[in-house]
Scaffold this active site. Structure first.
Site, PDB file in Angstrom:
ATOM      1  N   GLU A 100       0.793  -1.205   0.033  1.00  0.00           N
ATOM      2  CA  GLU A 100       0.154  -0.001  -0.020  1.00  0.00           C
ATOM      3  C   GLU A 100       0.794   1.077  -0.194  1.00  0.00           C
ATOM      4  O   GLU A 100       1.962   1.293   0.484  1.00  0.00           O
ATOM      5  CB  GLU A 100      -0.839   0.062   1.388  1.00  0.00           C
ATOM      6  CG  GLU A 100      -1.752  -1.083   1.387  1.00  0.00           C
ATOM      7  CD  GLU A 100      -2.231  -1.189   2.993  1.00  0.00           C
ATOM      8  OE1 GLU A 100      -3.444  -1.703   3.114  1.00  0.00           O
ATOM      9  OE2 GLU A 100      -2.112  -0.146   3.532  1.00  0.00           O
ATOM     10  N   CYS A 113       2.844   8.187   2.160  1.00  0.00           N
ATOM     11  CA  CYS A 113       3.130   7.216   2.901  1.00  0.00           C
ATOM     12  C   CYS A 113       3.473   5.849   2.369  1.00  0.00           C
ATOM     13  O   CYS A 113       2.585   5.386   1.717  1.00  0.00           O
ATOM     14  CB  CYS A 113       2.049   6.987   4.097  1.00  0.00           C
ATOM     15  SG  CYS A 113       2.352   5.810   5.459  1.00  0.00           S
ATOM     16  N   CYS A 120       5.024  -7.864   7.722  1.00  0.00           N
ATOM     17  CA  CYS A 120       6.173  -7.216   8.493  1.00  0.00           C
ATOM     18  C   CYS A 120       6.405  -8.503   9.627  1.00  0.00           C
ATOM     19  O   CYS A 120       5.428  -9.121   9.960  1.00  0.00           O
ATOM     20  CB  CYS A 120       5.738  -6.061   9.123  1.00  0.00           C
ATOM     21  SG  CYS A 120       6.749  -5.347  10.436  1.00  0.00           S
ATOM     22  N   CYS A 124       3.835  -5.982  16.345  1.00  0.00           N
ATOM     23  CA  CYS A 124       3.392  -5.317  17.262  1.00  0.00           C
ATOM     24  C   CYS A 124       1.919  -5.301  17.410  1.00  0.00           C
ATOM     25  O   CYS A 124       1.197  -5.519  16.592  1.00  0.00           O
ATOM     26  CB  CYS A 124       3.644  -3.504  16.633  1.00  0.00           C
ATOM     27  SG  CYS A 124       5.321  -3.203  16.634  1.00  0.00           S
ATOM     28  N   CYS A 127      -1.084  -3.460  15.139  1.00  0.00           N
ATOM     29  CA  CYS A 127      -0.793  -3.300  14.044  1.00  0.00           C
ATOM     30  C   CYS A 127      -1.395  -4.305  13.222  1.00  0.00           C
ATOM     31  O   CYS A 127      -0.881  -5.407  13.433  1.00  0.00           O
ATOM     32  CB  CYS A 127       0.679  -2.931  13.827  1.00  0.00           C
ATOM     33  SG  CYS A 127       1.183  -2.752  12.115  1.00  0.00           S
ATOM     34  N   CYS A 338      -2.992   0.842   8.611  1.00  0.00           N
ATOM     35  CA  CYS A 338      -1.762  -0.099   8.690  1.00  0.00           C
ATOM     36  C   CYS A 338      -2.056  -1.477   8.009  1.00  0.00           C
ATOM     37  O   CYS A 338      -2.685  -2.438   8.577  1.00  0.00           O
ATOM     38  CB  CYS A 338      -0.875  -0.330   9.569  1.00  0.00           C
ATOM     39  SG  CYS A 338       0.791  -0.921   9.349  1.00  0.00           S
TER      40      CYS A 338
HETATM   41  N1  SAH Z   1       7.930  -0.329  11.178  1.00  0.00           N
HETATM   42  C1  SAH Z   1       8.012   0.892  11.158  1.00  0.00           C
HETATM   43  C2  SAH Z   1       7.212   1.825  10.053  1.00  0.00           C
HETATM   44  C3  SAH Z   1       5.755   1.382   9.736  1.00  0.00           C
HETATM   45  S1  SAH Z   1       4.581   1.507  10.950  1.00  0.00           S
HETATM   46  C4  SAH Z   1       7.489   1.530  12.561  1.00  0.00           C
HETATM   47  O1  SAH Z   1       7.112   0.789  13.516  1.00  0.00           O
HETATM   48  O2  SAH Z   1       7.653   2.567  12.823  1.00  0.00           O
HETATM   49  C5  SAH Z   1       4.360   3.418  11.120  1.00  0.00           C
HETATM   50  C6  SAH Z   1       3.598   3.671  12.487  1.00  0.00           C
HETATM   51  O3  SAH Z   1       2.297   3.405  12.460  1.00  0.00           O
HETATM   52  C7  SAH Z   1       4.309   3.079  13.762  1.00  0.00           C
HETATM   53  O4  SAH Z   1       4.634   4.171  14.544  1.00  0.00           O
HETATM   54  C8  SAH Z   1       3.450   2.268  13.836  1.00  0.00           C
HETATM   55  O5  SAH Z   1       3.425   1.655  15.293  1.00  0.00           O
HETATM   56  C9  SAH Z   1       2.007   2.778  13.758  1.00  0.00           C
HETATM   57  N2  SAH Z   1       0.918   2.140  13.628  1.00  0.00           N
HETATM   58  C10 SAH Z   1       0.724   0.676  13.361  1.00  0.00           C
HETATM   59  N3  SAH Z   1      -0.627   0.422  13.721  1.00  0.00           N
HETATM   60  C11 SAH Z   1      -1.007   1.312  14.294  1.00  0.00           C
HETATM   61  C12 SAH Z   1      -2.486   1.494  14.549  1.00  0.00           C
HETATM   62  N4  SAH Z   1      -3.475   0.464  14.595  1.00  0.00           N
HETATM   63  N5  SAH Z   1      -2.971   3.053  15.012  1.00  0.00           N
HETATM   64  C13 SAH Z   1      -1.913   3.942  15.080  1.00  0.00           C
HETATM   65  N6  SAH Z   1      -0.740   3.450  14.734  1.00  0.00           N
HETATM   66  C14 SAH Z   1      -0.269   2.423  14.330  1.00  0.00           C
END
Ligand code: SAH
Length: 363
Positions: A100, A113, A120, A124, A127, A338
Site C-alpha cells: 500500500e 506514506c 512485517c 506489534c 498493528c 496499516c
Molecule cells: N515499522 C515502522 C514503520 C511502519 S508503521 C515502525 O514501526 O515505525 C508506522 C507507524 O504506524 C508506527 O509508529 C506504528 O506503530 C504505527 N501504527 C501501526 N498500527 C497502528 C494503529 N492501529 N494505530 C495507530 N498507529 C499504528
C-alpha cells in the site's frame, strides 16, 4: 543468457550505477554517450513504463534495450479516495504480493506514506500489518517505484514529503531502503529533499547507525509506544532485542532531531505516570513527541484513548519541556490503517472505521 534469468532492472540501480551501466552498454554498441543520459532521464524524471515509450530513441535501439534490461512497474490494483482528499493505493507486485501507498494532502504539502516490505515480521500488538506476518523485502525499484507510479498517473501525483510509515520495517530492509533513499533524494532521480523524507522504525539499532552515517539529512522517527521495557515488551516483541535504553542512546547520538511516535492505547500507556516516564526519555535525547490516536484497524482488543486523555497527556509532556504534537486523523472514511486494504483483498474481516496512519506532522 538463459531465458529464466530475469533481465537487470534499471530501476534497482542508484543514478551513478544506472548511468554507468547504460554508458557501457551504449559504448559496446557504438552508440553515442548521450543516449545513456536520454534513457536515464526517462526512468525517474519523465518516467515511462517501457523502453518503447522512449520515442526520442530509434525503434531498433528501443528494442535492443528491452532485450537487455527491464523497467519494472507496479500494477495499480485499487485506488480509494477519502472525503478529506487522502488517497490510498494498493499495488500488486510481480509475484502477486500486495503493498500500500497513501497520499495525504495537507495545505501545500502532499505526503506519501510508502511501504518497505510486504507484510512485517515485528508483530506489534496493535498493528494490522504485523498480524498478517512477513512476506518479503521490497526491492529499491518497488520502494521508490511507488512514487514513480503515482507520478505516471493522469494527472500525475507528485509528493513534497515521504514517510516510511506504510507496510514493513524499513530498517530491517536497509539493503534496499538505502538505495531507495538515494533514488528518492537524488536530483537526477526523484529529487525530494532529504529533510522531507522520514524513516520510521521500531528502533533497529544497526539500521539507525547506518541511517545516521548517511551524509544527507534524512529524518528519523522512532516508534516508542511505551515508556518502560516491561510495558513495551508486551506491545512490541522487538523490545527484547533492542531495549529502550539502547534505542534512546542511539537516538541521542543521531546527529539530527528525532521524533518519537507514541500511539495512545486507552488505559494501557496513557496514564499520568506514563507521561512522566516518557518525558524523561524524550528529554534524554531531545526528541519531539508525536501522539497518535489509535486507528481501530489493527487494534486487536485495544481501544483508543479518549480525546481529553490525549490532551492531558500532551499537556503533561509539554509541562516537562517536551515539544509535543497530537496527530490529526486523516482518511477516516477509508479502511486505510496499516495493512487494511491488503487484508480486505485477502478476504479477512474489515474494521468498521479506520484511519490511515501515514501522517504529515512528523517533526
Ligand atoms: N515499522 C515502522 C514503520 C511502519 S508503521 C515502525 O514501526 O515505525 C508506522 C507507524 O504506524 C508506527 O509508529 C506504528 O506503530 C504505527 N501504527 C501501526 N498500527 C497502528 C494503529 N492501529 N494505530 C495507530 N498507529 C499504528
Amino acid at each position: 543468457m538463459s531465458a529464466s534469468i530475469p533481465l537487470p532492472d534499471l530501476l534497482d540501480l542508484e543514478p551513478d550505477a544506472a548511468l554507468e551501466t547504460l554508458r557501457a552498454w551504449m559504448a559496446a554498441r557504438g552508440e553515442p554517450a548521450y543516449r545513456a543520459t536520454q534513457v536515464f532521464g526517462r526512468l525517474w524524471q519523465r518516467p515511462v513504463r517501457a523502453f518503447d515509450d522512449i520515442t526520442e530513441l530509434p525503434k531498433a535501439l528501443r528494442e535492443a534495450l528491452a532485450a537487455a534490461f527491464r523497467i519494472s512497474s507496479l500494477e495499480l490494483a485499487t485506488r480509494q479516495q477519502s472525503i478529506d482528499g487522502t488517497e490510498k493505493f494498493l499495488f500488486r507486485l510481480h509475484d502477486g504480493q500486495f503493498i500500500e501507498t497513501v497520499a495525504i494532502p495537507d495545505g501545500d504539502r502532499l505526503t506519501f506514506c510508502i511501504s518497505s516490505q510486504a507484510g512485517c515480521a515485528l508483530q506489534c500488538a496493535f498493528c494490522a500489518t504485523g498480524a498478517m506476518g512477513f512476506q518479503r523485502n521490497l526491492a529499491p525499484s518497488e520502494i521508490a517505484g511507488q512514487v514513480r507510479e503515482l507520478r505516471m498517473l493522469t494527472p500525475p501525483i507528485s509528493p513534497t514529503n515521504i514517510v516510511f510509515m506504510g507496510m514493513g520495517e524499513p530498517l530491517m530492509n536497509w539493503k534496499a531502503v538505502g538505495p531507495a533513499l538515494t533514488l528518492l533524494n537524488d536530483p537526477r532521480a526523484l529529487g525530494i529533499g532529504a529533510r522531507h523524507i522520514t524513516i520510521s522504525t521500531v528502533g533497529i539499532l544497526p539500521g539507525i547507525h547506518a541511517l545516521g552515517a548517511r551524509p544527507e539529512q534524512f529524518r528519523l522517527a522512532i516508534s516508542i509506544h511505551a515508556p518502560s521495557d516491561a510495558l513495551r515488551r508486551t506491545l512490541m516483541p522487538v523490545n527484547t532485542k533492542y531495549p529502550l535504553a539502547d534505542v534512546i542512546a542511539a537516538a541521542a547520538e543521531f546527529d539530527r532531531r528525532v521524533t518519537f511516535e507514541y500511539v495512545m492505547l486507552g488505559g494501557v500507556n496513557d496514564q499520568p505516570e506514563h507521561a512522566a516516564q516518557l518525558a524523561q526519555l524524550a528529554r534524554a535525547c531531545r526528541a519531539f513527541v508525536n501522539l497518535i490516536p489509535l486507528h481501530p484497524g489493527g487494534s486487536m482488543g485495544f481501544s483508543p484513548s479518549p480525546a481529553p486523555v490525549i490532551a492531558a497527556f500532551a499537556k503533561a509532556l509539554r509541562a516537562r519541556g517536551v515539544e509535543t504534537a497530537v496527530r490529526r486523523s486523516r482518511g477516516i472514511d477509508l479502511a486505510a490503517a496499516c495493512g487494511q486494504l491488503r487484508t480486505e483483498r485477502l478476504g479477512r474481516r474489515l474494521p468498521v472505521a479506520a484511519e490511515n496512519h501515514g501522517e504529515v506532522h512528523v517533526a
